[in-house]
Design an enzyme around this catalytic site. Structure first.
Site, PDB file in Angstrom:
ATOM      1  N   CYS A 146     -12.479  76.783  38.388  1.00  0.00           N
ATOM      2  CA  CYS A 146     -12.899  76.068  39.598  1.00  0.00           C
ATOM      3  C   CYS A 146     -11.692  75.532  40.367  1.00  0.00           C
ATOM      4  O   CYS A 146     -10.780  74.932  39.787  1.00  0.00           O
ATOM      5  CB  CYS A 146     -13.825  74.910  39.209  1.00  0.00           C
ATOM      6  SG  CYS A 146     -14.398  73.910  40.596  1.00  0.00           S
ATOM      7  N   PHE A 273     -23.357  47.415  52.723  1.00  0.00           N
ATOM      8  CA  PHE A 273     -23.466  48.564  51.825  1.00  0.00           C
ATOM      9  C   PHE A 273     -22.142  48.684  51.064  1.00  0.00           C
ATOM     10  O   PHE A 273     -21.488  49.724  51.050  1.00  0.00           O
ATOM     11  CB  PHE A 273     -23.782  49.850  52.590  1.00  0.00           C
ATOM     12  CG  PHE A 273     -25.046  49.788  53.404  1.00  0.00           C
ATOM     13  CD1 PHE A 273     -26.281  50.068  52.831  1.00  0.00           C
ATOM     14  CD2 PHE A 273     -25.012  49.449  54.748  1.00  0.00           C
ATOM     15  CE1 PHE A 273     -27.444  50.023  53.585  1.00  0.00           C
ATOM     16  CE2 PHE A 273     -26.167  49.394  55.512  1.00  0.00           C
ATOM     17  CZ  PHE A 273     -27.391  49.677  54.935  1.00  0.00           C
ATOM     18  N   CYS A 371     -21.491  59.221  56.520  1.00  0.00           N
ATOM     19  CA  CYS A 371     -21.572  60.503  55.813  1.00  0.00           C
ATOM     20  C   CYS A 371     -22.634  61.406  56.444  1.00  0.00           C
ATOM     21  O   CYS A 371     -23.027  62.409  55.858  1.00  0.00           O
ATOM     22  CB  CYS A 371     -21.874  60.284  54.330  1.00  0.00           C
ATOM     23  SG  CYS A 371     -23.444  59.451  54.005  1.00  0.00           S
TER      24      CYS A 371
END
Length: 415
Positions: A146, A273, A371
């Site tokens: 990977c 958050f 995001c």
């Protein structure tokens, strides 16, 4: 299926998931705008794709697993193309809301830098296998070479296979969330067999053998050789098992640098958050911070990290659901001592309710970490309508070769 069933299409653009889109719409994974492709239409997807006319931006994927693995979506595209595409996705989302701004150059995390990933791990007749699911598939692809994961996470693959041999059923694969820490691997296992005495003993032995920093089986702690702490500024925080963490140290540093720049000079900051303190604790080197997060165990981890750290200003914490119960103007301006700046880093849904209250409170500076370009643009429109200037946007590509896009934006209240 014969070649007579094949159709030819021209890719006009990429969709938000990174698939090429042709007229129809017809979605063709791992294609690029301008390419002429052929394939077999199955519903709205093109399968058995051949590239008839390749794009000038097409490159040889750097990973040999790319064809079968679903961990990456954009290795067939040049870095320059991906950077421009991600910028344009954010720009187009803002344009759709009637907004324009300066875009800083994209910051892209290097290969082999992912410090957190979730592996699918299955028992087999001959043993076990761990990797990522193929694209839109339940098939697990092994990933010994990977190009995405940090070497510390690659070392977790045989460990995850050992855990599957000990505690996975033949029918359901384990979901193993692995996080690299300075203390070693932090492994959070889900979908395993129910714990009993013998299984608990075997798992504890595996944790000791492989020197796993912390092993959690569903919601039960099996072993903790030492706390798998993460550094946030000068503080060391032990996140709850499986808790959110920025995907790469490099990406976290880029996001933090932007947030520090936006909030520079602020004496009192509210971090919304806040997670385990990614921003709150480094910010506390120069400002008092009130950190608000919905998950109580993450709040507790943040608070513990602050209490053990040296040289930080006061950090207060609050467990609060900011979707259902956002901070109101009176919370953001307590007793007339208003916050100088706000940092907000919501999940993909954005922060519609909380942003509306920030606008009403007229918090002078806002660092918005996003995001999801669509929810970000929606919230940006709310702030712009309330008199905020969108000074600039910095796209941060820490999910390299994926369609995932993160960005930081600077909002300041106009005089």
């Amino acid at each position: 299926m014969t070649d007579a069933a094949r159709i030819t299409a021209t890719i006009s653009r990429l969709g938000h998931q990174g698939d090429g889109v042709a007229d129809g719409p017809l979605f063709a994974p791992r294609t690029l705008p301008g390419e002429v492709v052929s394939g077999i239409a199955v519903g709205s997807r093109l399968t058995s794709i051949r590239i008839e006319t390749p794009s000038e931006h097409r490159v040889q994927p750097p990973c040999r697993h790319y064809k079968s693995c679903g961990g990456c979506q954009l290795q067939h595209a040049s870095d320059g193309f991906v950077a421009q595409w991600k910028t344009d996705v954010v720009r187009n989302a803002l344009t759709a809301q009637g907004l324009e701004t300066e875009f800083r150059p994209v910051h892209t995390s290097p290969s082999q830098s992912r410090r957190r990933a979730t592996l699918a791990v299955r028992r087999t007749k001959k043993g076990a296998m761990a990797g990522f699911h193929g694209q839109a598939s339940d098939v697990i692809t092994e990933i010994p070479d990977c190009r995405l994961l940090d070497p510390a996470l690659m070392a977790a693959i045989p460990v995850a296979e050992s855990l599957a041999l000990a505690g996975a059923s033949r029918k359901t694969p384990l979901s193993v969330t692995v996080t690299a820490s300075d203390a070693g691997l932090d492994m959070f296992v889900q979908n395993g067999k129910p714990l009993d005495g013998p299984l608990r003993i075997v798992l504890a032995q595996l944790a000791e053998k492989h020197r796993i920093a912390r092993l959690t089986w569903d919601d039960e702690l099996i072993a903790m050789e030492q706390p798998p702490v993460q550094p946030f500024g000068p503080a060391l925080v032990c996140p709850p098992p499986g808790a959110f963490l920025q995907a790469t140290k490099d990406g976290e540093a880029a996001l933090l640098a932007a947030v520090l720049e936006i909030t520079r000079g602020a004496k009192r900051i509210v971090d919304l958050f806040a997670g385990c303190g990614t921003f709150a604790l480094p910010l506390a080197q120069a400002a008092e911070v009130h950190a608000v997060e919905g998950e109580r165990d993450m709040v507790a981890a943040l608070d513990a990290g602050w209490r053990k750290a040296k040289g930080l200003k006061k950090v207060t914490t609050e467990a609060r659901d900011l979707f259902r119960n956002p901070l109101l103007p009176e919370d953001l301006n307590p007793f007339g001592a208003a916050f100088d700046a706000a940092v907000i880093d919501p999940p993909r849904a954005g922060a519609e309710a909380q942003v509306a209250q920030l606008a009403k409170a007229r918090t002078p500076v806002i660092a918005y970490v996003s995001c999801n370009p669509v929810s970000f643009a929606r919230d940006a429109k709310t702030l712009a309508a309330a008199g905020y200037d969108l000074g600039w946007v910095q796209v941060v590509d820490q999910f390299r070769w994926s369609a995932h896009i993160e960005a930081v934006a600077r909002f300041t209240l106009k005089d």
